[in-house]
Design a protein around this motif. Sequence first.
Motif: not given
Length: 370
Positions: A249-254, A315-323
Amino acid sequence: MRHCFAFLTVVLVSIGWVSGLRGQEAVQTGAAGAVGKIRVVTRDLEPFSFEKTGRRVGYAAELWDQAARETGVQYEVKVVSNAQEIIDALKNKTADVGVGALSVTAQREAVIDFSQPFYESGLQVLVAGAGGSFADNILPMLANLFNLELIGMFALLLATMFVISHLVWRYEHPVNGDQWPESYRTGMWESFWWTISTLLVGGADNKGPVGVGGRIVAIVWMLLSIVLVSLLTASFTTTLTINTLKGDINGPGDLPGRKVATVKGSTAETWLTAKGAKVQPEATIGECIAALKDGKVNAVVYDAPVLQYEAAKTQDEKLMMVGPVFERQNYAFALQQDSLLRERLNQAILTLQERGVSNELRTKYFGEDQ
């Protein structure tokens, strides 16, 4: 007598007209509850409106407080659970103003009014990146490694090596039978060993072409090997560092067909439903992020500033915003339909923006200045 009757009629009509105006104004401004106080309805949603040390704080809450002072009105606050309850309260005229991260939409505009927008927002996607044990990540890594692009490159490389090996054997076995036997099977095996050794380490010990034709082919292969090794290295690096880390999942299209958490009754829920995602509505954004961390959903979609703020708090390094930020929308104060407060509130918001109050609050809660 007739003059007295006419005078009495005018007085009664005037009293009725003034009373009607006052009644209409009371309805328009919603002066229910405490006399002379505006009824404000809000919800707890950091960093726009929340309780801290017994005070109502946040970007929207503090901007409203300054606007109320600017317009000279007093108010009382009622806290509800979600955005839909705020809309319903204004629609039913049990509240006068809705304060918080309320998106201006056509559906809401049909039943209530909005003030001048005070914050530009939009939706964004939050996912859980790579982490955990080696066993948890080996299957996604292998799946990304053996993709069609890399398999195609390997097939092309093997075909090229076969051609080079055949040419070297063809030119070398008549003049160098000791290293390249005349038997095609044996000779091709020796030739292929020289080809792969040249590709990986630059040559094979005690083995090399001696004929003119074989050496010309060897020179071409050595130059080509430099290019091929660079291309393979770049492809492996791209595949392992981007595809494996970011996931699928790399953005809204996924998002269509995937399990996605969002806050119940939000504009994000409406958008996800329309796009065919498997929506899991939660009461708060914190519950959405908890579901993502527990692996119950594939992603979280919500208003970008709130999502970024809440994800940073974990403060969880695994969580990230994509797209990118998508479905751009504006936040504004909500009002009753045809509210008399609208014009005065708009003037107050513009005045506060010109004074730099909005920028001060943006810096305070988001660490940015515009």
